[in-house]
Design a protein around this motif. Structure first.
Motif, PDB file in Angstrom:
ATOM      1  N   ASP A   8       0.818  -1.213   0.000  1.00 13.32           N
ATOM      2  CA  ASP A   8       0.000   0.000   0.000  1.00 13.32           C
ATOM      3  C   ASP A   8       0.852   1.264   0.000  1.00 13.32           C
ATOM      4  OD1 ASP A   8      -2.247  -1.554   0.091  1.00 13.32           O
ATOM      5  OD2 ASP A   8      -2.550  -1.322   2.251  1.00 13.32           O
ATOM      6  N   PHE A   9       2.041   1.198   0.584  1.00 13.14           N
ATOM      7  CA  PHE A   9       2.813   2.422   0.817  1.00 13.14           C
ATOM      8  C   PHE A   9       4.307   2.266   0.546  1.00 13.14           C
ATOM      9  CE2 PHE A   9       1.997   0.010   4.685  1.00 13.14           C
ATOM     10  CZ  PHE A   9       3.275  -0.300   5.086  1.00 13.14           C
ATOM     11  N   ALA A  10       4.759   1.052   0.248  1.00  8.17           N
ATOM     12  CA  ALA A  10       6.203   0.841   0.075  1.00  8.17           C
ATOM     13  C   ALA A  10       6.462  -0.189  -1.019  1.00  8.17           C
ATOM     14  CB  ALA A  10       6.825   0.374   1.388  1.00  8.17           C
ATOM     15  N   THR A  11       7.567  -0.009  -1.712  1.00  7.19           N
ATOM     16  CA  THR A  11       8.050  -1.016  -2.655  1.00  7.19           C
ATOM     17  C   THR A  11       9.295  -1.633  -2.040  1.00  7.19           C
ATOM     18  OG1 THR A  11       7.223   0.288  -4.523  1.00  7.19           O
ATOM     19  CG2 THR A  11       8.829  -1.439  -5.010  1.00  7.19           C
ATOM     20  N   VAL A  12       9.130  -2.792  -1.429  1.00  5.48           N
ATOM     21  CA  VAL A  12      10.214  -3.408  -0.663  1.00  5.48           C
ATOM     22  C   VAL A  12      11.244  -4.003  -1.615  1.00  5.48           C
ATOM     23  CG1 VAL A  12      10.777  -5.133   1.082  1.00  5.48           C
ATOM     24  CG2 VAL A  12       8.637  -3.856   1.240  1.00  5.48           C
ATOM     25  N   ASP A  13      12.505  -3.726  -1.322  1.00 10.05           N
ATOM     26  CA  ASP A  13      13.622  -4.160  -2.171  1.00 10.05           C
ATOM     27  C   ASP A  13      14.129  -5.521  -1.684  1.00 10.05           C
ATOM     28  OD1 ASP A  13      15.863  -4.469  -3.701  1.00 10.05           O
ATOM     29  OD2 ASP A  13      16.797  -2.568  -3.147  1.00 10.05           O
ATOM     30  N   HIS A  14      13.632  -6.588  -2.293  1.00 12.98           N
ATOM     31  CA  HIS A  14      14.011  -7.932  -1.848  1.00 12.98           C
ATOM     32  C   HIS A  14      15.329  -8.410  -2.449  1.00 12.98           C
ATOM     33  CE1 HIS A  14      10.312  -8.666   0.346  1.00 12.98           C
ATOM     34  NE2 HIS A  14       9.637  -8.165  -0.668  1.00 12.98           N
ATOM     35  N   CYS A  20      24.073  -5.838  -2.802  1.00  8.59           N
ATOM     36  CA  CYS A  20      24.902  -5.020  -1.910  1.00  8.59           C
ATOM     37  C   CYS A  20      25.498  -5.789  -0.738  1.00  8.59           C
ATOM     38  CB  CYS A  20      24.073  -3.859  -1.369  1.00  8.59           C
ATOM     39  SG  CYS A  20      23.361  -2.802  -2.643  1.00  8.59           S
ATOM     40  N   GLY A  21      25.075  -7.037  -0.551  1.00  9.97           N
ATOM     41  CA  GLY A  21      25.619  -7.825   0.550  1.00  9.97           C
ATOM     42  C   GLY A  21      24.778  -7.829   1.799  1.00  9.97           C
ATOM     43  N   HIS A  22      23.882  -6.861   1.921  1.00  8.34           N
ATOM     44  CA  HIS A  22      23.014  -6.759   3.088  1.00  8.34           C
ATOM     45  C   HIS A  22      21.611  -6.406   2.619  1.00  8.34           C
ATOM     46  CE1 HIS A  22      26.667  -6.713   5.467  1.00  8.34           C
ATOM     47  NE2 HIS A  22      27.086  -5.661   4.802  1.00  8.34           N
ATOM     48  N   GLY A  23      20.603  -6.927   3.343  1.00  7.29           N
ATOM     49  CA  GLY A  23      19.227  -6.655   2.978  1.00  7.29           C
ATOM     50  C   GLY A  23      18.812  -5.230   3.289  1.00  7.29           C
ATOM     51  N   GLU A  24      17.607  -4.880   2.854  1.00  6.52           N
ATOM     52  CA  GLU A  24      17.084  -3.531   3.072  1.00  6.52           C
ATOM     53  C   GLU A  24      16.900  -3.262   4.559  1.00  6.52           C
ATOM     54  OE1 GLU A  24      13.514  -0.598   1.477  1.00  6.52           O
ATOM     55  OE2 GLU A  24      13.446  -2.740   1.015  1.00  6.52           O
ATOM     56  N   VAL A  25      17.225  -2.048   4.966  1.00  6.51           N
ATOM     57  CA  VAL A  25      17.041  -1.591   6.338  1.00  6.51           C
ATOM     58  C   VAL A  25      15.885  -0.590   6.349  1.00  6.51           C
ATOM     59  CG1 VAL A  25      18.083  -0.309   8.256  1.00  6.51           C
ATOM     60  CG2 VAL A  25      19.448  -1.980   6.963  1.00  6.51           C
ATOM     61  N   VAL A  36       5.848   0.207   9.662  1.00  9.71           N
ATOM     62  CA  VAL A  36       7.148  -0.372  10.006  1.00  9.71           C
ATOM     63  C   VAL A  36       7.012  -1.882  10.205  1.00  9.71           C
ATOM     64  CG1 VAL A  36       9.060  -0.336  11.656  1.00  9.71           C
ATOM     65  CG2 VAL A  36       7.876   1.798  11.073  1.00  9.71           C
ATOM     66  N   VAL A  37       5.978  -2.300  10.913  1.00  8.98           N
ATOM     67  CA  VAL A  37       5.730  -3.722  11.160  1.00  8.98           C
ATOM     68  C   VAL A  37       5.502  -4.464   9.846  1.00  8.98           C
ATOM     69  CG1 VAL A  37       4.102  -5.378  12.155  1.00  8.98           C
ATOM     70  CG2 VAL A  37       4.875  -3.418  13.501  1.00  8.98           C
ATOM     71  N   ALA A  38       4.692  -3.901   8.964  1.00 11.78           N
ATOM     72  CA  ALA A  38       4.360  -4.578   7.711  1.00 11.78           C
ATOM     73  C   ALA A  38       5.586  -4.785   6.827  1.00 11.78           C
ATOM     74  CB  ALA A  38       3.296  -3.777   6.956  1.00 11.78           C
ATOM     75  N   ILE A  39       6.451  -3.782   6.761  1.00 13.74           N
ATOM     76  CA  ILE A  39       7.670  -3.930   5.963  1.00 13.74           C
ATOM     77  C   ILE A  39       8.567  -5.005   6.563  1.00 13.74           C
ATOM     78  CG2 ILE A  39       9.752  -2.770   5.153  1.00 13.74           C
ATOM     79  CD1 ILE A  39       8.115  -0.146   5.144  1.00 13.74           C
ATOM     80  N   ALA A  40       8.706  -4.978   7.886  1.00 16.72           N
ATOM     81  CA  ALA A  40       9.533  -5.989   8.553  1.00 16.72           C
ATOM     82  C   ALA A  40       8.980  -7.391   8.313  1.00 16.72           C
ATOM     83  CB  ALA A  40       9.611  -5.697  10.054  1.00 16.72           C
ATOM     84  N   GLN A  41       7.683  -7.537   8.413  1.00 20.67           N
ATOM     85  CA  GLN A  41       7.064  -8.851   8.185  1.00 20.67           C
ATOM     86  C   GLN A  41       7.310  -9.331   6.763  1.00 20.67           C
ATOM     87  OE1 GLN A  41       3.057  -7.866   9.410  1.00 20.67           O
ATOM     88  NE2 GLN A  41       3.303  -8.911  11.389  1.00 20.67           N
ATOM     89  N   GLU A  42       7.175  -8.443   5.793  1.00 15.31           N
ATOM     90  CA  GLU A  42       7.386  -8.852   4.410  1.00 15.31           C
ATOM     91  C   GLU A  42       8.833  -9.263   4.168  1.00 15.31           C
ATOM     92  OE1 GLU A  42       7.162  -7.099  -0.132  1.00 15.31           O
ATOM     93  OE2 GLU A  42       5.712  -6.377   1.334  1.00 15.31           O
ATOM     94  N   LEU A  43       9.775  -8.513   4.712  1.00  8.21           N
ATOM     95  CA  LEU A  43      11.185  -8.862   4.542  1.00  8.21           C
ATOM     96  C   LEU A  43      11.495 -10.232   5.144  1.00  8.21           C
ATOM     97  CD1 LEU A  43      12.799  -5.388   5.316  1.00  8.21           C
ATOM     98  CD2 LEU A  43      12.995  -6.626   3.152  1.00  8.21           C
ATOM     99  N   LEU A  44      10.943 -10.492   6.318  1.00 12.63           N
ATOM    100  CA  LEU A  44      11.194 -11.778   6.976  1.00 12.63           C
ATOM    101  C   LEU A  44      10.478 -12.920   6.253  1.00 12.63           C
ATOM    102  CD1 LEU A  44      10.907 -10.584  10.671  1.00 12.63           C
ATOM    103  CD2 LEU A  44      12.984 -11.446   9.573  1.00 12.63           C
ATOM    104  N   GLU A  45       9.244 -12.695   5.841  1.00 12.60           N
ATOM    105  CA  GLU A  45       8.471 -13.760   5.184  1.00 12.60           C
ATOM    106  C   GLU A  45       9.060 -14.138   3.827  1.00 12.60           C
ATOM    107  OE1 GLU A  45       4.552 -12.166   5.088  1.00 12.60           O
ATOM    108  OE2 GLU A  45       4.205 -12.464   7.252  1.00 12.60           O
TER     109      GLU A  45
END
Length: 237
Positions: A8-14, A20-25, A36-45
């Motif tokens: 809805d509000f972010a395009t998460v960079d998977h 770059c060696g490290h995931g999105e922060v 913040v929670v939704a982005i974190a959940q998507e990155l982990l899932e």
């Protein structure tokens, strides 16, 4: 879409870890707690990273992260800086990164450095309150400072400590000016300019209070060292 879906509000960079060696922060400032929670959940899932780091969280965002992940994932919160780590990072090196602070007022920024290093898989090694007002303090801990492949130095006021450290070590020094000091420090500008004008070779400067940026650069140096074979674990140097 339901509220809280990151699309809805972010395009998460998977793919960032592959590039770059490290995931999105997650930079939490300006975001609503559920975002913040939704982005974190998507990155982990999606498995973009074994752990997620969110920086500059306010109290409401920290509370939302605790509610969402406590009991489901390991969670660590920086009580000074508002950084939150969810999950466990894969350890990449046994060589700690020295994080040197001039004074205890710099600990908020140093904590952001330390938690970022941990989230990226590198061990922080704090060396606190060793500023130039008592020069014997840093001189008494030089063996610890020199043990790293790079050094992060966090200082406010006139920002002199990185120059001192830069003249004593043979590795890159990443200087972090902090917004600590009285009126003429201009919210860290004096420290920033002092560090930029350092006469010590090998001192690189990040922005005021940017502990995250300093830590990320330090971890990239560590990654390069590992690729080049300097890590003590493999017996070369």
């Amino acid at each position: 879409m339901q509220e809280g879906s990151s699309s809805d509000f972010a395009t998460v960079d998977h793919d960032r870890a592959a590039r770059c060696g490290h995931g999105e922060v997650i930079y939490a400032a300006g975001k609503l707690p559920h975002e913040v929670v939704a982005i974190a959940q998507e990155l982990l899932e999606r498995g973009s990273s074994p752990c997620v780091l969110a920086t500059r969280c306010d109290d409401a965002q920290v509370a939302a992260m605790r509610e969402a992940f406590d009991g489901k994932q390991p969670i660590e919160v920086g009580e000074r800086c508002g950084a939150v780590i969810v999950g466990t990072a894969e350890s990449k090196s046994t060589t700690p990164i020295p994080i040197v602070t001039a004074g205890t007022s710099d600990l908020k920024v140093a904590e952001e450095v330390a938690l970022t290093c941990k989230a990226l898989g590198f061990e922080p090694y704090p060396i606190n309150d060793v500023g130039v007002a008592g020069l014997h303090r840093i001189m008494g801990r030089l063996d610890e400072v020199r043990a790293g492949n790079c050094v992060v130095v966090v200082a406010g006021m006139e920002g002199a400590l990185p120059s001192v450290v830069g003249g004593l070590v043979d590795v890159p020094v990443i200087a972090v000016p902090t917004s600590v000091g009285y009126g003429a420090s201009f919210g860290g500008l004096s420290a920033l300019l002092g560090m930029l004008n350092s006469c010590a070779s090998g001192v690189t400067v990040v922005n005021i209070d940017n502990g995250f940026g300093a830590a990320y650069a330090a971890c990239q140096i560590e990654r390069a060292v590992l690729r080049g074979g300097r890590n003590p674990e493999n017996g070369s140097g």
